[in-house]
Design a protein around this motif. Structure first.
Motif, PDB file in Angstrom:
ATOM      1  N   LEU A  88      42.784  41.405  43.718  1.00 19.78           N
ATOM      2  CA  LEU A  88      43.232  40.657  42.543  1.00 19.78           C
ATOM      3  C   LEU A  88      43.234  41.562  41.320  1.00 19.78           C
ATOM      4  CD1 LEU A  88      41.144  37.353  42.940  1.00 19.78           C
ATOM      5  CD2 LEU A  88      43.472  37.789  43.735  1.00 19.78           C
ATOM      6  N   THR A  89      44.003  41.210  40.311  1.00 21.15           N
ATOM      7  CA  THR A  89      43.874  41.859  39.015  1.00 21.15           C
ATOM      8  C   THR A  89      42.621  41.304  38.338  1.00 21.15           C
ATOM      9  OG1 THR A  89      45.115  40.178  37.795  1.00 21.15           O
ATOM     10  CG2 THR A  89      46.392  41.971  38.811  1.00 21.15           C
ATOM     11  N   PRO A  90      42.102  41.965  37.305  1.00 22.40           N
ATOM     12  CA  PRO A  90      40.950  41.394  36.604  1.00 22.40           C
ATOM     13  C   PRO A  90      41.203  39.979  36.098  1.00 22.40           C
ATOM     14  CG  PRO A  90      41.206  43.683  35.988  1.00 22.40           C
ATOM     15  CD  PRO A  90      42.405  43.333  36.823  1.00 22.40           C
ATOM     16  N   PHE A  94      39.021  36.703  37.141  1.00 22.51           N
ATOM     17  CA  PHE A  94      38.298  35.858  36.198  1.00 22.51           C
ATOM     18  C   PHE A  94      38.780  34.404  36.288  1.00 22.51           C
ATOM     19  CE2 PHE A  94      37.916  39.995  33.717  1.00 22.51           C
ATOM     20  CZ  PHE A  94      36.629  40.227  34.151  1.00 22.51           C
ATOM     21  N   SER A  95      40.094  34.211  36.484  1.00 24.96           N
ATOM     22  CA  SER A  95      40.617  32.857  36.654  1.00 24.96           C
ATOM     23  C   SER A  95      40.037  32.199  37.896  1.00 24.96           C
ATOM     24  CB  SER A  95      42.152  32.875  36.740  1.00 24.96           C
ATOM     25  OG  SER A  95      42.727  33.252  35.506  1.00 24.96           O
ATOM     26  N   PHE A  96      39.919  32.986  38.965  1.00 26.09           N
ATOM     27  CA  PHE A  96      39.329  32.474  40.204  1.00 26.09           C
ATOM     28  C   PHE A  96      37.875  32.057  39.962  1.00 26.09           C
ATOM     29  CE2 PHE A  96      36.613  33.540  43.861  1.00 26.09           C
ATOM     30  CZ  PHE A  96      37.093  32.619  44.786  1.00 26.09           C
ATOM     31  N   LEU A  97      37.118  32.899  39.268  1.00 27.48           N
ATOM     32  CA  LEU A  97      35.726  32.554  38.968  1.00 27.48           C
ATOM     33  C   LEU A  97      35.646  31.266  38.156  1.00 27.48           C
ATOM     34  CD1 LEU A  97      34.124  35.996  38.000  1.00 27.48           C
ATOM     35  CD2 LEU A  97      33.837  34.719  40.127  1.00 27.48           C
ATOM     36  N   GLY A  98      36.569  31.131  37.192  1.00 28.67           N
ATOM     37  CA  GLY A  98      36.572  29.934  36.370  1.00 28.67           C
ATOM     38  C   GLY A  98      36.816  28.679  37.194  1.00 28.67           C
ATOM     39  N   LYS A  99      37.747  28.772  38.145  1.00 28.89           N
ATOM     40  CA  LYS A  99      38.045  27.618  38.996  1.00 28.89           C
ATOM     41  C   LYS A  99      36.848  27.268  39.874  1.00 28.89           C
ATOM     42  CE  LYS A  99      43.021  28.478  39.108  1.00 28.89           C
ATOM     43  NZ  LYS A  99      44.174  28.947  39.920  1.00 28.89           N
ATOM     44  N   VAL A 100      36.208  28.288  40.443  1.00 35.35           N
ATOM     45  CA  VAL A 100      35.047  28.052  41.301  1.00 35.35           C
ATOM     46  C   VAL A 100      33.915  27.392  40.511  1.00 35.35           C
ATOM     47  CG1 VAL A 100      33.215  29.211  42.605  1.00 35.35           C
ATOM     48  CG2 VAL A 100      35.586  29.907  42.919  1.00 35.35           C
ATOM     49  N   LYS A 128      46.933  45.994  36.905  1.00 35.39           N
ATOM     50  CA  LYS A 128      46.405  46.775  38.021  1.00 35.39           C
ATOM     51  C   LYS A 128      45.488  45.918  38.864  1.00 35.39           C
ATOM     52  CE  LYS A 128      46.276  51.490  36.123  1.00 35.39           C
ATOM     53  NZ  LYS A 128      45.356  52.638  35.846  1.00 35.39           N
ATOM     54  N   LEU A 129      45.549  46.122  40.174  1.00 39.40           N
ATOM     55  CA  LEU A 129      44.569  45.489  41.028  1.00 39.40           C
ATOM     56  C   LEU A 129      43.207  46.121  40.782  1.00 39.40           C
ATOM     57  CD1 LEU A 129      46.511  45.336  44.421  1.00 39.40           C
ATOM     58  CD2 LEU A 129      46.435  43.613  42.604  1.00 39.40           C
ATOM     59  N   ILE A 130      42.160  45.355  40.975  1.00 40.69           N
ATOM     60  CA  ILE A 130      40.808  45.884  40.765  1.00 40.69           C
ATOM     61  C   ILE A 130      40.575  47.115  41.623  1.00 40.69           C
ATOM     62  CG2 ILE A 130      38.346  45.379  41.077  1.00 40.69           C
ATOM     63  CD1 ILE A 130      38.976  42.483  40.276  1.00 40.69           C
ATOM     64  N   GLY A 136      34.450  53.237  36.546  1.00 39.05           N
ATOM     65  CA  GLY A 136      33.912  52.681  35.306  1.00 39.05           C
ATOM     66  C   GLY A 136      34.521  51.340  34.958  1.00 39.05           C
ATOM     67  N   ASN A 137      35.821  51.194  35.169  1.00 38.16           N
ATOM     68  CA  ASN A 137      36.475  49.932  34.841  1.00 38.16           C
ATOM     69  C   ASN A 137      36.149  48.844  35.863  1.00 38.16           C
ATOM     70  OD1 ASN A 137      37.645  50.736  32.419  1.00 38.16           O
ATOM     71  ND2 ASN A 137      39.394  51.667  33.458  1.00 38.16           N
ATOM     72  N   LYS A 138      35.939  49.216  37.115  1.00 40.23           N
ATOM     73  CA  LYS A 138      35.435  48.237  38.087  1.00 40.23           C
ATOM     74  C   LYS A 138      34.056  47.736  37.641  1.00 40.23           C
ATOM     75  CE  LYS A 138      37.710  50.192  42.177  1.00 40.23           C
ATOM     76  NZ  LYS A 138      37.491  50.925  43.460  1.00 40.23           N
ATOM     77  N   GLN A 139      33.249  48.663  37.151  1.00 37.13           N
ATOM     78  CA  GLN A 139      31.917  48.292  36.664  1.00 37.13           C
ATOM     79  C   GLN A 139      32.024  47.299  35.515  1.00 37.13           C
ATOM     80  OE1 GLN A 139      29.287  49.171  38.225  1.00 37.13           O
ATOM     81  NE2 GLN A 139      27.525  49.428  36.893  1.00 37.13           N
ATOM     82  N   LYS A 140      32.965  47.528  34.620  1.00 30.21           N
ATOM     83  CA  LYS A 140      33.160  46.616  33.495  1.00 30.21           C
ATOM     84  C   LYS A 140      33.564  45.230  33.973  1.00 30.21           C
ATOM     85  CE  LYS A 140      34.425  50.188  30.123  1.00 30.21           C
ATOM     86  NZ  LYS A 140      35.489  50.700  29.217  1.00 30.21           N
ATOM     87  N   VAL A 141      34.473  45.177  34.939  1.00 33.33           N
ATOM     88  CA  VAL A 141      34.896  43.879  35.481  1.00 33.33           C
ATOM     89  C   VAL A 141      33.701  43.134  36.061  1.00 33.33           C
ATOM     90  CG1 VAL A 141      36.284  42.737  37.258  1.00 33.33           C
ATOM     91  CG2 VAL A 141      37.268  44.610  35.932  1.00 33.33           C
ATOM     92  N   GLY A 142      32.867  43.845  36.813  1.00 31.69           N
ATOM     93  CA  GLY A 142      31.694  43.207  37.413  1.00 31.69           C
ATOM     94  C   GLY A 142      30.711  42.699  36.382  1.00 31.69           C
ATOM     95  N   ILE A 143      30.451  43.494  35.353  1.00 33.45           N
ATOM     96  CA  ILE A 143      29.509  43.087  34.307  1.00 33.45           C
ATOM     97  C   ILE A 143      30.049  41.875  33.551  1.00 33.45           C
ATOM     98  CG2 ILE A 143      28.475  43.783  32.112  1.00 33.45           C
ATOM     99  CD1 ILE A 143      28.396  46.671  33.332  1.00 33.45           C
TER     100      ILE A 143
END
Length: 234
Positions: A88-90, A94-100, A128-130, A136-143
């Protein structure tokens, strides 16, 4: 509040965790420090019910994670990129997390705004896909994914890894502001002693799975003791 009782984990002959009793109070910013193999990630994984202890109990606000799923409404975490959905893209993630979590998209979009500075123009709107982002940017998405839900408890394992110095400093400010605004309990492990000292109100020093010191750190008062420990351990 997180209460740990008689928690033990062995990997063969190696003691990964041996904690008779430990309590993490509401509102603590607890830093876990220790050399490689000290047991920091093992402890986090047992708190999150990702690893079964050999003995003992973790209690999260009266809930045993091994016996109920209700604790998941109170805890957010980022341990490693295995927590991400990398196809998924970031924004999609995040939209998926919101729905869950039952969070309306409008609320999600509003909360994401607070992380734009931390994202640094390299996470949002890049199409971009994750999986194709830098470490570093994957880390940002996770945080961000751990903080966006605004749960009472947040667990971050080595959050400063892969981040450039500017992003590390922004993250320290972000975590302090987040704690001040939400009164959340935050657990962080890090090899970076200085970062941990700067943001933690309390520091637990681990050695071979055992908490050998529990230090108050409201005014960076733990710094000298920790520096002496790691100097002697060289």
């Amino acid at each position: 509040m997180i209460t740990i009782s008689n928690l033990k984990k062995h990997f063969g002959e190696t003691i990964a965790c041996d904690i008779p009793a430990f309590t993490i109070n509401d509102g603590d910013i607890l830093g876990l420090v220790g050399n490689n193999g000290a047991g920091k990630t093992t402890l986090f994984r047992m708190i999150l019910d990702l690893l079964k202890p050999d003995e003992g109990i973790v209690d999260i606000n009266g809930i045993n994670p091994s016996q109920s799923e209700e604790w998941k409404q109170q805890v957010s975490a980022f341990i490693d990129e295995g927590f991400l959905i990398d196809y998924l893209t970031p924004e999609e993630y995040f939209s998926f997390l919101g729905k869950v979590c039952g969070m309306p998209q409008q609320v999600m979009d509003e909360r994401l705004k607070r992380f734009e500075h931390f994202a640094g123009g390299e996470v949002f709107g890049q199409k971009k896909l994750i999986r194709n982002l830098s470490a570093g940017n994957k880390q940002k998405v996770g945080i961000i994914s751990a903080l966006i839900r605004e749960t009472p408890i947040v667990i971050l394992d080595e959050p400063f890894n892969f981040l450039d110095p500017t992003s590390q400093n922004i993250l320290k400010r972000t975590l302090k502001e987040y704690a001040s605004e939400t009164h959340a309990t935050i657990l962080i492990s890090s090899h970076n002693l200085q970062h941990t000292i700067e943001i933690s109100t309390r520091i637990a020093l681990l050695e071979k799975g055992i908490i050998i010191n529990d230090l108050s750190n409201n005014n960076s008062e733990a710094q000298q003791e920790l520096e002496n420990y790691f100097k002697d351990a060289e």
